[in-house]
Write a protein that holds these residues in place. Structure first.
Motif, short mmCIF file in Angstrom:
data_model
loop_
_atom_site.label_atom_id
_atom_site.label_comp_id
_atom_site.label_asym_id
_atom_site.label_seq_id
_atom_site.Cartn_x
_atom_site.Cartn_y
_atom_site.Cartn_z
N SER A 11 1.08 -1.22 -0.19
CA SER A 11 -0.08 -0.21 -0.28
C SER A 11 0.83 1.44 0.08
N ILE A 12 1.81 1.11 1.05
CA ILE A 12 3.43 1.79 0.75
C ILE A 12 3.54 2.26 -0.88
N LYS A 13 3.80 1.14 -1.28
CA LYS A 13 4.28 1.27 -2.61
C LYS A 13 3.02 1.67 -3.53
N LEU A 14 2.30 1.76 -3.66
CA LEU A 14 1.09 2.06 -4.41
C LEU A 14 1.12 3.69 -4.47
N ASN A 15 0.85 4.47 -2.65
CA ASN A 15 1.62 5.50 -2.65
C ASN A 15 2.39 6.18 -2.85
N HIS A 16 2.94 5.70 -2.62
CA HIS A 16 4.74 5.72 -3.37
C HIS A 16 3.69 7.11 -5.35
N LEU A 17 3.35 5.88 -5.84
CA LEU A 17 3.42 5.61 -7.56
C LEU A 17 2.51 6.63 -7.48
N THR A 18 1.26 6.56 -6.55
CA THR A 18 -0.35 7.65 -6.82
C THR A 18 1.05 9.08 -6.59
N GLU A 19 2.00 9.63 -5.41
CA GLU A 19 2.49 10.30 -4.91
C GLU A 19 3.53 11.20 -6.98
N ALA A 20 4.03 9.83 -7.64
CA ALA A 20 4.88 10.44 -9.09
C ALA A 20 3.72 10.76 -9.76
N GLY A 21 2.57 10.03 -10.16
CA GLY A 21 1.76 10.67 -10.75
C GLY A 21 1.14 12.26 -10.62
N ALA A 22 0.06 12.16 -9.20
CA ALA A 22 0.40 13.14 -8.36
C ALA A 22 1.49 14.88 -9.59
N THR A 23 2.08 14.53 -9.10
CA THR A 23 3.71 14.95 -9.44
C THR A 23 3.70 15.79 -10.98
N VAL A 24 2.91 14.91 -11.84
CA VAL A 24 3.15 14.94 -13.20
C VAL A 24 1.48 16.17 -13.45
N ILE A 25 0.28 15.09 -12.91
CA ILE A 25 -0.58 16.05 -12.99
C ILE A 25 -0.32 17.53 -12.96
N TYR A 26 -0.07 17.81 -11.51
CA TYR A 26 0.08 18.90 -11.09
C TYR A 26 0.95 19.68 -12.12
N SER A 27 1.97 19.53 -12.84
CA SER A 27 2.49 19.95 -13.42
C SER A 27 2.07 20.98 -14.70
N ILE A 28 1.50 19.79 -15.12
CA ILE A 28 0.99 19.28 -16.23
C ILE A 28 -0.17 21.10 -16.67
N GLN A 29 -0.52 20.60 -15.42
CA GLN A 29 -2.44 21.89 -15.21
C GLN A 29 -1.58 23.03 -15.21
N ALA A 30 -0.75 23.46 -14.47
CA ALA A 30 0.51 24.50 -14.73
C ALA A 30 0.75 25.04 -15.53
N LYS A 31 0.88 24.13 -16.59
CA LYS A 31 0.86 24.38 -17.78
C LYS A 31 -0.21 25.17 -18.41
N LEU A 32 -1.03 24.32 -18.46
CA LEU A 32 -3.16 24.29 -18.32
C LEU A 32 -3.17 26.19 -18.50
N VAL A 33 -3.46 26.61 -17.18
CA VAL A 33 -4.23 27.42 -16.56
C VAL A 33 -3.48 28.21 -16.79
N LYS A 34 -4.11 29.75 -16.77
CA LYS A 34 -3.34 30.93 -17.61
C LYS A 34 -3.93 31.38 -16.15
N ASN A 35 -4.18 31.26 -15.46
CA ASN A 35 -4.11 32.90 -13.92
C ASN A 35 -2.90 32.66 -13.38
N LYS A 36 -2.56 33.08 -13.36
CA LYS A 36 -0.71 33.30 -12.85
C LYS A 36 -0.26 32.55 -11.77
N LYS A 37 -1.40 33.28 -10.46
CA LYS A 37 -1.49 32.74 -9.39
C LYS A 37 -1.98 31.33 -9.05
N LEU A 38 -3.37 30.98 -9.91
CA LEU A 38 -3.11 29.58 -9.78
C LEU A 38 -2.06 28.39 -10.08
N LYS A 39 -1.78 28.81 -11.20
CA LYS A 39 -0.32 28.54 -11.85
C LYS A 39 0.69 28.46 -10.37
#
Ligand SMILES: [Fe+2]
Ligand SMILES: [Fe+2]
Length: 153
Positions: A11-39
């Motif tokens: 379960s900790i290992k799956l959590n580790h993978l989830t965090e790897a995913g979250a790292t990528v998700i947030y960084s891609i989303q940051a590129k997509l949004v226009k609002n500077k503060k949200l970015k």
């Protein structure tokens, strides 16, 4: 020092993978949004999820196991997933993130409960830090959604 059950370690290992995913998700989303503060916030969240990923990596090794070698696969899934959420707008992104943060908090809390008495204080302190940080993410995302989006309805 390997006193953790295989199930808990997995379960900790799956959590580790989830965090790897979250790292990528947030960084891609940051590129997509226009609002500077949200970015900027999304970029920061990405760095923080990356920190969680690295810390979980250390914990898994400390307790005698190896992280799943699936980080690349998770990244691919995350990219696909993020592209789907990008088709929607800011609201979709925020809803997705709020949902994922809630699951993250629940997972950390459950794992911490199961670990009590089996791991050292440092590990419990790390878990407390993870929980606090994820709660901070959730709070910020909810406030942003309520203040910036729900008003405009
Ligand atoms: Fe995280
Ligand atoms: Fe988070």
């Amino acid at each position: 020092m390997s006193k953790l059950s295989r199930k808990l370690l997995l379960s900790i290992k799956l959590n580790h993978l989830t965090e790897a995913g979250a790292t990528v998700i947030y960084s891609i989303q940051a590129k997509l949004v226009k609002n500077k503060k949200l970015k900027e916030k999304l970029q920061r969240f990405s760095r923080e999820e990356n920190l969680h990923m690295n810390e979980l990596n250390k914990i898994i090794i400390k307790y005698g196991s190896n992280p799943l070698p699936l980080a690349k696969i998770t990244k691919v899934f995350s990219i696909i997933f993020t592209l789907f959420s990008a088709i929607g707008r800011q609201r979709t992104i925020l809803r997705t993130d709020i949902y994922l943060e809630k699951i993250g908090i629940a997972t950390y809390r459950r794992q911490k409960e199961l670990m009590l008495g089996l791991v050292d204080n440092e590990t419990i302190e790390k878990y407390d830090m993870f929980i606090q940080m994820e709660e901070g993410h959730l709070r910020w995302l909810k406030e942003w959604k309520e203040n910036r989006l729900d008003i405009q309805k």
